[in-house]
Design a protein around this motif. Sequence first.
Motif, PDB file in Angstrom:
ATOM      1  N   CYS A 172      -1.169   6.325   2.539  1.00  0.00           N
ATOM      2  CA  CYS A 172      -1.074   7.417   1.550  1.00  0.00           C
ATOM      3  C   CYS A 172      -1.303   6.890   0.130  1.00  0.00           C
ATOM      4  N   ALA A 173      -0.665   5.755  -0.186  1.00  0.00           N
ATOM      5  CA  ALA A 173      -0.844   5.152  -1.509  1.00  0.00           C
ATOM      6  C   ALA A 173      -2.288   4.723  -1.719  1.00  0.00           C
ATOM      7  N   PHE A 174      -2.885   4.210  -0.655  1.00  0.00           N
ATOM      8  CA  PHE A 174      -4.284   3.791  -0.705  1.00  0.00           C
ATOM      9  C   PHE A 174      -5.194   4.982  -0.942  1.00  0.00           C
ATOM     10  N   GLY A 181      -9.767   6.815  -8.264  1.00  0.00           N
ATOM     11  CA  GLY A 181     -10.712   5.777  -8.660  1.00  0.00           C
ATOM     12  C   GLY A 181     -10.070   4.485  -9.133  1.00  0.00           C
ATOM     13  N   LEU A 182      -8.868   4.182  -8.620  1.00  0.00           N
ATOM     14  CA  LEU A 182      -8.137   2.996  -9.086  1.00  0.00           C
ATOM     15  C   LEU A 182      -8.406   1.752  -8.250  1.00  0.00           C
ATOM     16  N   ARG A 183      -9.010   1.924  -7.071  1.00  0.00           N
ATOM     17  CA  ARG A 183      -9.147   0.775  -6.170  1.00  0.00           C
ATOM     18  C   ARG A 183      -9.967  -0.349  -6.774  1.00  0.00           C
ATOM     19  N   LEU A 342       1.314  -5.367   2.070  1.00  0.00           N
ATOM     20  CA  LEU A 342       0.210  -4.703   2.763  1.00  0.00           C
ATOM     21  C   LEU A 342      -0.748  -4.035   1.777  1.00  0.00           C
ATOM     22  N   PHE A 343      -0.188  -3.380   0.768  1.00  0.00           N
ATOM     23  CA  PHE A 343      -1.030  -2.703  -0.217  1.00  0.00           C
ATOM     24  C   PHE A 343      -1.874  -3.714  -0.977  1.00  0.00           C
ATOM     25  N   ASP A 380     -11.693   5.066   4.572  1.00  0.00           N
ATOM     26  CA  ASP A 380     -10.919   3.982   5.178  1.00  0.00           C
ATOM     27  C   ASP A 380      -9.427   4.125   4.875  1.00  0.00           C
ATOM     28  N   ALA A 381      -9.094   4.770   3.747  1.00  0.00           N
ATOM     29  CA  ALA A 381      -7.678   5.035   3.464  1.00  0.00           C
ATOM     30  C   ALA A 381      -7.117   6.075   4.428  1.00  0.00           C
ATOM     31  N   ALA A 382      -7.878   7.148   4.649  1.00  0.00           N
ATOM     32  CA  ALA A 382      -7.450   8.176   5.600  1.00  0.00           C
ATOM     33  C   ALA A 382      -7.418   7.611   7.018  1.00  0.00           C
TER      34      ALA A 382
END
Length: 537
Positions: A172-174, A181-183, A342-343, A380-382
């Motif tokens: 969810c955070a990912f 657009g923070l990745r 993990l994050f 990939d986050a979902a």
Amino acid sequence: MGGGEFCGGFSRLKKSLTQIEKSINNTVSMSFIGSYFKLQQRNTCFTRELRAATATFLTMAYIITVNATILTASGGTCSAADCSHPATPDCTLKPNAGYETCLAKTKNDLVVATSVSAMVASIAMGLLANLPLGLAPGMGPNAYLAFNLVGYHGSGSLSYQTSMAIVFVEGCAFLLASAFGLRGKLAKLIPQSIRLACAAGIGLFIAFVGLQVNQGVGLIGPDVSNLVTITACKVIDPETGACLGGKLQSPKFWLGVVGFLITSYGLMKNVKGSMIYGILFVTFVSWFRHSEVTYFPDTPLGDGNFSYFKKVVDFHKIESTFWVISFSEFNKKEVWEALATLFYVDVIALTGVMYTMAEIGEFVDEKGNFEGEYMAYIVDAAGTMVGSALGVTTTATFVESTAGMKEGGRTGLTAVIVGLFFFLSLFFTPLLSSVPPWAIGPSLVMVGVMMMKVVKDIDWNNIKEAVPAFVIMLLMPLTYSIANGIIAGIGLYVALSLFDYGTSTINWLGKMRRRVIKEHNQVSATATGVDSGIEII
């Protein structure tokens, strides 16, 4: 029939097949599928995308059994309650028919969960981002969960259910970081040496797991004096894992070595699917009963596994790992440490790998962006959230996607076909569940080899970069903890950076002091000149 007639017949057959292929490609290119995936704009065709998808799937298919085997080592949802009577509190750490039966069912569930999550994520990547990238549960997070969080057969600080909740929250955070657009920005904040060292350290950790007896070839085992030593023994204490005699005489170990050599030779010659060929050879030999390397020994558990294996084709329904997410332990500090770890690992690994794949595929423009970038991060986050609901860890873009791109894969059609291949694998659960650890171990070591190549990009002449990087790679396998390596490496980097910041601050203060003194002297000189003028007047 003469040789000329035979050659002529072969030539006509080849020409006919070429015409059929051309007709299929033209039909698909002019259809909705061709328009949607932009086959003509990207200078590709259906059969080329099909070859690319086949190459990608063959090179990443090993993850189905490897991921299931690693996660099963955690025990999954199995507990002492599943042990056969008389059950003791530590029955999960000793040979027990009831517990091993539960583990076998869990592995079947995880085989299906791995295939389903890979299928969903890969098809979504193709349809939404139109990129030829195959996705599946990634190496690294699975080992971290199995051996650091849950622990071997549930001996860790957190339950499997809580760990799945951590993966879900992290997904969810990912997803939020991707949506805003923070990745990319978060990944750029992390020094390159730390990112590279984490990848290499995780590779060493995974290779170390592959060398042990529980999840690998059994070369490394416990030792009273030196903690670990060479074993590969013919006789092992079933409770402690200690060698009781016959070092390097285990037939299963030497069979695993042959599989490793097959994989290595295939990779040397750039043979597509080399990772899976080594696994297939060792597995096939291990399927014969009444041998020293059989995966189906003459025991009740072996008989049960063999009966399921003989089904060959079977659609297995996920029972023990589907939506077992639990937030009851979220008041523990270990939960938040695991979530942060993990994050962090996913930001540096998943984002970096995906961007690298885009560069290899020549999708990145002069501004550093690539078409479908936003949706690729979302997918990939979902996918991680979907995977956690099924019982597996973080979904990642696989570097094996380069195999498909080398075959000419340029559109999302490649990824969609990869997903369909994973769908077909769902019907062969009995076979995929019967892959022994000594067939998986060599592939884990090879994964470590492939992940180590990034160390060449670390600036070893710069002590500030080299020391944290080395500590990360050293501590991950030696402390059996990915988190320990990351924390130690970042801590050292910050500590060494403080010296530079301190020096810069002192230099800045010195410059400011000199400037103040200089300005003070100029003011004093001006004041003196004015006073002299007044006196003259």
